[in-house]
Write an enzyme that holds these catalytic residues in place. Structure first.
Site, PDB file in Angstrom:
ATOM      1  N   HIS A  38       0.836  -1.205   0.000  1.00 31.20           N
ATOM      2  CA  HIS A  38       0.000   0.000   0.000  1.00 31.20           C
ATOM      3  C   HIS A  38       0.872   1.258   0.000  1.00 31.20           C
ATOM      4  CE1 HIS A  38      -3.552  -2.454   0.764  1.00 31.20           C
ATOM      5  NE2 HIS A  38      -4.274  -1.364   0.571  1.00 31.20           N
ATOM      6  N   LYS A 103      -9.869  -8.576   7.919  1.00 26.54           N
ATOM      7  CA  LYS A 103     -10.556  -8.934   9.161  1.00 26.54           C
ATOM      8  C   LYS A 103     -10.437  -7.765  10.126  1.00 26.54           C
ATOM      9  CE  LYS A 103      -6.680 -11.287  11.376  1.00 26.54           C
ATOM     10  NZ  LYS A 103      -6.177 -12.525  11.954  1.00 26.54           N
TER      11      LYS A 103
END
Length: 185
Positions: A38, A103
């Protein structure tokens, strides 16, 4: 709660119809990216350079898979904790990404970006990486190979099981879960 089978890249209509608590079996192309990937994507965006994949309609899976065993395209591929990507996700959604998969909870900026850009956050079952990998039919590194497990991979998935945690209208399964809808009541 509803159950859907959708394809990725994800259309605007598909992303906008999903609601927190829905079960989705996703097929098509998804991309893996964790923290280091990222950061690199943001550097490319800031420099005005081409990204290694088209963000439009993309689903980004927060995973660092284990090496592929003999005869399989990938090893265990369970989700990592999503909040570590929260500082990057709003920008990626603004540029066309329609889903993230991981998650745990997302921050308010991510939830607002989902609403602003008609996107969703899917939860994948933590601790079930070996089972999830059975839904991955192909895997290929497309960027940042030197990052090892954190390299960006293009995955082909078939009926990848997901749960909508945050939807495009502000629904949040963690804030007010419908326990009956998810079979827990």
């Amino acid at each position: 709660m509803a159950e859907y089978r959708i394809n990725s890249p994800i259309s605007d209509a598909d992303a906008k119809m999903l609601r927190a608590g829905d079960v989705v079996f996703l097929s098509g192309t998804i991309y893996t990216a964790r923290d280091a990937a990222h950061k690199r994507l943001m550097e490319l965006i800031d420099a005005g350079k081409e990204l290694p994949f088209d963000l439009k309609g993309s689903a980004i899976y927060y995973v660092g898979p284990s090496p592929a065993p003999e005869g399989r395209p990938i090893g265990s591929a369970g989700p990592t904790t999503s909040y570590r990507m929260d500082s990057y996700a709003p920008r990626l959604h603004a540029l066309g990404s329609k889903a993230s998969i991981g998650k745990g909870k997302r921050n308010d900026a991510v939830k607002q970006a989902l609403k602003d850009h008609g996107a969703v956050y899917f939860g994948a079952t933590g601790g079930a990486g070996a089972l999830l990998s059975m839904c991955i039919t192909a895997a290929k590194v497309v960027a940042f190979d030197e990052l090892g497990p954190e390299a960006i991979r293009k995955l082909t998935v078939k009926d990848f099981p997901l749960l909508v945690i945050n939807d495009s209208v502000g629904g949040d399964l963690y804030v007010k879960p419908d326990l009956k809808a998810v079979g827990l009541e």
